[in-house]
Design a protein around this motif. Sequence first.
Motif, mmCIF file in Angstrom:
data_model
loop_
_atom_site.group_PDB
_atom_site.id
_atom_site.type_symbol
_atom_site.label_atom_id
_atom_site.label_comp_id
_atom_site.label_asym_id
_atom_site.label_seq_id
_atom_site.Cartn_x
_atom_site.Cartn_y
_atom_site.Cartn_z
ATOM 1 N N GLY A 165 -11.492 32.847 -0.340
ATOM 2 C CA GLY A 165 -10.201 32.698 -0.707
ATOM 3 C C GLY A 165 -9.259 31.934 0.410
ATOM 4 N N ASP A 166 -7.970 31.901 0.117
ATOM 5 C CA ASP A 166 -7.156 31.230 0.746
ATOM 6 C C ASP A 166 -7.314 31.699 2.347
ATOM 7 O OD1 ASP A 166 -6.320 29.210 -1.097
ATOM 8 O OD2 ASP A 166 -4.659 30.354 -1.568
ATOM 9 N N PHE A 167 -7.096 30.681 3.332
ATOM 10 C CA PHE A 167 -6.990 30.915 4.624
ATOM 11 C C PHE A 167 -5.756 31.573 5.016
ATOM 12 C CE2 PHE A 167 -6.086 29.770 9.092
ATOM 13 C CZ PHE A 167 -6.949 30.665 9.876
ATOM 14 N N LYS A 168 -5.545 32.927 5.576
ATOM 15 C CA LYS A 168 -4.304 33.583 5.960
ATOM 16 C C LYS A 168 -3.982 33.388 7.501
ATOM 17 C CE LYS A 168 -3.318 35.240 2.060
ATOM 18 N NZ LYS A 168 -2.299 34.772 1.326
ATOM 19 N N ASN A 211 -14.301 24.104 2.874
ATOM 20 C CA ASN A 211 -14.108 24.503 1.665
ATOM 21 C C ASN A 211 -15.294 25.361 0.895
ATOM 22 O OD1 ASN A 211 -12.171 22.582 1.319
ATOM 23 N ND2 ASN A 211 -13.506 20.694 0.957
ATOM 24 N N PHE A 244 -8.844 35.825 5.441
ATOM 25 C CA PHE A 244 -8.813 35.020 4.024
ATOM 26 C C PHE A 244 -8.360 36.090 3.109
ATOM 27 C CE2 PHE A 244 -11.614 32.785 6.851
ATOM 28 C CZ PHE A 244 -11.401 31.590 6.631
ATOM 29 N N ASN A 245 -8.043 35.612 1.859
ATOM 30 C CA ASN A 245 -7.624 36.529 0.780
ATOM 31 C C ASN A 245 -8.438 37.687 0.240
ATOM 32 O OD1 ASN A 245 -5.108 35.481 0.463
ATOM 33 N ND2 ASN A 245 -5.601 34.311 -1.345
ATOM 34 N N ILE A 264 -13.602 28.589 2.144
ATOM 35 C CA ILE A 264 -12.324 28.841 1.199
ATOM 36 C C ILE A 264 -12.905 29.230 -0.347
ATOM 37 C CG2 ILE A 264 -10.615 27.921 -0.005
ATOM 38 C CD1 ILE A 264 -9.844 28.274 3.151
ATOM 39 N N ALA A 267 -7.679 24.158 9.160
ATOM 40 C CA ALA A 267 -7.031 25.090 8.146
ATOM 41 C C ALA A 267 -6.257 23.959 7.444
ATOM 42 C CB ALA A 267 -6.594 26.105 8.811
ATOM 43 N N GLU A 268 -5.461 23.220 8.337
ATOM 44 C CA GLU A 268 -4.496 22.075 7.707
ATOM 45 C C GLU A 268 -4.920 20.925 7.221
ATOM 46 O OE1 GLU A 268 -1.809 21.614 11.172
ATOM 47 O OE2 GLU A 268 -1.184 23.423 11.051
#
Length: 112
Positions: A59-62, A52, A87-88, A55, A23-24
Amino acid sequence: MGVDFPNIENIETIAQQFVEDIAEGNYSEARGFLHPFLKESIFSTQIETEWNQIIAQNGDFKGIKDMRVRLGSSIDSTDIVVMDLQFNRADEQIVIIFDSSRSIIGLDFVEQ
């Protein structure tokens, strides 16, 4: 030539660090948790590409919502960590399979 030493952490900690590294964007560090045989066929760029795609779809990883562990038996010594990732737009599940030396020997992303 590299030497792989067994991880001293428990598999929950390893699985969490593996996902956090991905994730980072620390794909090389995440790859370090793989069994040497997997390292022969899975490279950092492949981990990045797969992440990717997840994602782009979700969406973005929460964060990590939940984690469950299934320890191996005397017949099957592989341990499994199942993580629910938030994720979002949608959640994903990752199944991480470990051998007795706590190296990752299998991965599977499961769409929920």
